[in-house]
Design a protein around this motif. Sequence first.
Motif, PDB file in Angstrom:
ATOM      1  N   GLU A   1       0.827  -1.197   0.000  1.00 20.58           N
ATOM      2  CA  GLU A   1       0.000   0.000   0.000  1.00 20.58           C
ATOM      3  C   GLU A   1       0.866   1.253   0.000  1.00 20.58           C
ATOM      4  O   GLU A   1       0.620   2.199  -0.735  1.00 20.58           O
TER       5      GLU A   1
ATOM      6  N   LYS B   1     -10.631  -1.229   7.756  1.00 17.00           N
ATOM      7  CA  LYS B   1      -9.491  -0.504   7.169  1.00 17.00           C
ATOM      8  C   LYS B   1      -9.908   0.881   6.689  1.00 17.00           C
ATOM      9  O   LYS B   1     -11.081   1.135   6.417  1.00 17.00           O
ATOM     10  N   ASP B   2      -8.932   1.758   6.569  1.00 14.21           N
ATOM     11  CA  ASP B   2      -9.213   3.143   6.185  1.00 14.21           C
ATOM     12  C   ASP B   2      -9.454   3.314   4.696  1.00 14.21           C
ATOM     13  O   ASP B   2      -9.872   4.380   4.246  1.00 14.21           O
ATOM     14  N   ASP B   3      -9.148   2.289   3.910  1.00 13.79           N
ATOM     15  CA  ASP B   3      -9.260   2.479   2.455  1.00 13.79           C
ATOM     16  C   ASP B   3     -10.362   1.615   1.844  1.00 13.79           C
ATOM     17  O   ASP B   3     -10.371   1.335   0.667  1.00 13.79           O
ATOM     18  N   GLU B   4     -11.303   1.168   2.692  1.00 13.22           N
ATOM     19  CA  GLU B   4     -12.461   0.466   2.126  1.00 13.22           C
ATOM     20  C   GLU B   4     -13.722   1.192   2.602  1.00 13.22           C
ATOM     21  O   GLU B   4     -13.715   1.874   3.623  1.00 13.22           O
TER      22      GLU B   4
ATOM     23  N   GLN C   1     -13.245   5.172  11.260  1.00 14.99           N
ATOM     24  CA  GLN C   1     -12.825   3.767  11.244  1.00 14.99           C
ATOM     25  C   GLN C   1     -11.988   3.441  12.484  1.00 14.99           C
ATOM     26  O   GLN C   1     -12.102   2.355  13.073  1.00 14.99           O
TER      27      GLN C   1
ATOM     28  N   ASN D   1     -11.053  -4.876  12.770  1.00 15.68           N
ATOM     29  CA  ASN D   1     -10.057  -4.848  11.688  1.00 15.68           C
ATOM     30  C   ASN D   1     -10.455  -3.993  10.493  1.00 15.68           C
ATOM     31  O   ASN D   1      -9.921  -4.132   9.412  1.00 15.68           O
TER      32      ASN D   1
ATOM     33  N   ARG E   1     -12.742   0.641  15.197  1.00 15.03           N
ATOM     34  CA  ARG E   1     -11.744  -0.375  15.557  1.00 15.03           C
ATOM     35  C   ARG E   1     -11.511  -0.393  17.059  1.00 15.03           C
ATOM     36  O   ARG E   1     -11.457  -1.445  17.691  1.00 15.03           O
TER      37      ARG E   1
END
Lengths: 575, 575
Positions: free
Chosen positions: A30, B434-437, B419, B432, B423
């Motif tokens: 990433e 994620k910051d990019d989904e 997020q 778990n 979490r």
Amino acid sequence: MSEEAKPIPATAPPAAAPAAEGAPAEGGAEQSKKGAKKAEAKAKKEAEKARKAAEREAAAKASGAGAAAEDLAKDNYGNISPTYKSEAKRVRLEEITEQDVGQLVKIRGTLQNSRAQGAKIFFFQLGKGVETIQGVMAVSQEGKPISKQMVKWMGTVKLESIIMVEALVQKPLEPVKSCSISGFELHVQKLYIVASAPETLAVSVATASRAVGGVDEEEELSKAAEGLSVQDKDAVPVAHLSTLLDNPVIRKRAPVDRAIQDIRNEVQYLFIEFLRSKGFKKFEAPGLIATASEGGANVFELPYFGKSAFLAQSPQQSKQCEIAGGRERVFCIGPVYRAENSNTPRHMTEFTGLDLEMEIEEHYHEVMHMLEGVLLYIFAGLEKNCAREIELVRSIYPSEKFLLPADGKEVRLTFAEAQKLLREEGPEEFRNVKDDEDMSTPQEKALGALVRKKFNTDFYVLDKFPLVARPFYAFPDPENPEISNTYDFMMRGQEILSGGQRLHLPEEVEKGMRNKGLDPNSPGLKAYVDVFRGAGVPPHGGGGIGLDRVVSWYLALPSVHLACAYPRTPKRLGP
Amino acid sequence: MSEEAKPIPATAPPAAAPAAEGAPAEGGAEQSKKGAKKAEAKAKKEAEKARKAAEREAAAKASGAGAAAEDLAKDNYGNISPTYKSEAKRVRLEEITEQDVGQLVKIRGTLQNSRAQGAKIFFFQLGKGVETIQGVMAVSQEGKPISKQMVKWMGTVKLESIIMVEALVQKPLEPVKSCSISGFELHVQKLYIVASAPETLAVSVATASRAVGGVDEEEELSKAAEGLSVQDKDAVPVAHLSTLLDNPVIRKRAPVDRAIQDIRNEVQYLFIEFLRSKGFKKFEAPGLIATASEGGANVFELPYFGKSAFLAQSPQQSKQCEIAGGRERVFCIGPVYRAENSNTPRHMTEFTGLDLEMEIEEHYHEVMHMLEGVLLYIFAGLEKNCAREIELVRSIYPSEKFLLPADGKEVRLTFAEAQKLLREEGPEEFRNVKDDEDMSTPQEKALGALVRKKFNTDFYVLDKFPLVARPFYAFPDPENPEISNTYDFMMRGQEILSGGQRLHLPEEVEKGMRNKGLDPNSPGLKAYVDVFRGAGVPPHGGGGIGLDRVVSWYLALPSVHLACAYPRTPKRLGP
């Protein structure tokens, strides 16, 4: 947790990443991806820098100063930087006052006009909203902040680009008549391009600001096919309506279009204001319906999860359902659809309906009176609130003042009276019009002229249409079953509203359908009758106003398409 | 020429022709046709008379009085006459005052409740609009104007019929708690049926006035298929949502539905009021478009004069075109369509969008601030203007008060902050995230609960979504190309608004498309890019509010369909 708005420039492209691309990769795939993107961004940024430098060099060469002549103003013009920031005060054009004279301000707007005066001075107009102001860019003696190169470059900026200007507010030597702000001008210190217009505009705003040169798309096409010149080369350039519609961004920048749209909005606001004051409730009619309520002709059909759906031709069924549900008085504003292959300046496949429906206490003329009331309120409101806009439109599309009935007294003719008038005082060809057939468009127009002459009004009502000419839900006249409690409202001899009393007893609704050859037991029509079977429904009536028509015919525009921001016709689905 | 409104009864069927059928035929075929119709009408009238007489006779017999007992009140009840006329004063329920006591009034309304008290007195409720009043029909000693037969007949009048009542206004012995008008009652002299309700209502208004017994159509269907009882027989009867939606006329007569619709209207009025005060201009976005601007999924397609058209999923392209055209700040209200086969209480295929778009001067948070402003204005306005309606809805659908940020200060979290919160403090399964989904609905709801606990608000903003989760026109964050200048607005953990800054340079728009795997040269997308090629376009942003969602989630309704008068789902196209 509230994140304060930091002034990150709105114009920044994604390239402006912080210089972190050299940092060690910490997070696997990433992170590397991020790094790669940043590197790409950096490369792009440098390419842009190089391009800009080349541009300036070329400009400098062209000015005869040679490559060596340093441009002391080089940071004061060009494409705006992604990190642009300025301490200059941001003002709105209409807010500039005497106190601003001598002050440094920044204004973003549209470059609307520009001309060099020699090599050292450049005049232009900056537009924002309805306002325009004169800008002056003059080479300073010391070459800074304005250089000869900068003035030269100004000549290359395309009209209708968005520019950011930093300038001192000054008083012009004499009032600037060509701008809406005539008492101030802007003495430029910096000027950047925020978003460039193309090399060549499809049509200029000046041309778009004139009356259209034609409205009939078919005629235009056939002219073109015959190789005929669509316009006289020596004349002031005008655009055909279709050219304007193909270029909505330019069309919208013409003051006449803005004025028409403002008038259109005012009509809606006045409609809502009046009806709310009379206790009407808004509701949203569905666009997707299961069957064509008006009988099935001219309706758009679409696949809908294994079934068929139709686009509503009017909110008729839901309006009546609201009344059946006890809402007493309702209105709705929304799109309605007609799949009619008519290519005329009067037709669109999608238009905005202003609809109302209300309970009748004693007589359906209560509804007629309400509709007359709302329209008279709209006309009075337009004269009061939109005088400037109306004047502007008239300066482009000349028209006679829209005449209203004297003393606020409505002018109503029965259909039979109107036909009699046509027979007795109308043109030769209408000497034999009958009372039991519908009126044609030429008849309507001839009648409009007669009514204007006789009653001094452009707004009147035709009442009591023959029952055969109306939909199945029309309520027959209790005194004469051949005619109906229905009406059309007319502006300058053209219909803007159709309505009437509706049948409210289920057995009468069924009979109305059968009289029109419709089967009340077919699934769609059964759903309609079910509204009246579900519970007792009070007597009611209403009408639907065509917003686009009201605007067009009030202003006597040559096409209803000019009143609509995004007209849809059989041949036009965009932009 | 104005035809004065004569009180021709609105309820008259076409049968009531004047007695001219004996006149000599003067005008050939047309006149004869008229004559025939009149004769037919007369016959019908007489048949009706006979039927009524028989009805009365039967009623008289049933009352044990025998055929010989004359009903002295026989003209004071029954179906209303087509020529009904009365000198009684027409009043509106809410306008009754002390001055009316002892006066004869007439009121048309809905029979909402009725019960006999012995053979001589009948109590009922008359409803009109939001008001109800008690009616009393008592046999007069001399048998006139109210007879035993008339009171008996009253027991046969169906609930939810429209009736016309002539009555003396009186003060009840004690306040009538069951009616909105508690200080007056109506002592009936005459009572006629204007429009009868059916023998059996599909669902009673009382049942429709309770909370729905279920909202999930699929669950309901599968229950029915398994032969399970949908509701407990011993419990107070409740209706499944689908039963209400199938019977809109009864649904609408329930006070809770009226309150929801009034709140819905208020949201729109407040939206318009706030934006107009900020200089926004209304415009109408087209429903029919040439291509699916959002990429092509979930779009309704229809045949359009030999081509294909699509129903707009949002006014995105036209909103941006308005800005490109120099309108600065615009809004629109209208239907938007999603051809998504989702059968949940959150989804509809047609819903009402409240959209806005505006130029950005410095930073896209200007837009966010405007959107927060309009929503806070709406929430404050609802509390002030709709307190009664909100209370009514809460009495049916209990919900906690909708919490607003303290001191009018907005609560904003970046997507990454949200997020992280999930979490660190959310349920186990979100440890778990994620910051990019993108966020799932359960994640959103869990976050809503966390935010409520932590910040004491049900209204907050999620800012800076991952770029991958947003449409091609989203503007990347200048400081991090992985994320975007976009936001969602949340109410009680559910999204009501999506928006952000848009790309405004044609080359960036093209790049945005290519990044999403779209071809900027495909005909539809080319038209979109052309908007930005036509002239320079200033930086801008906006958002679209789902009206139905705002109403539903403000009131914590169990289904968004309850906020919509005519909801459309994959399985529902009517009524």
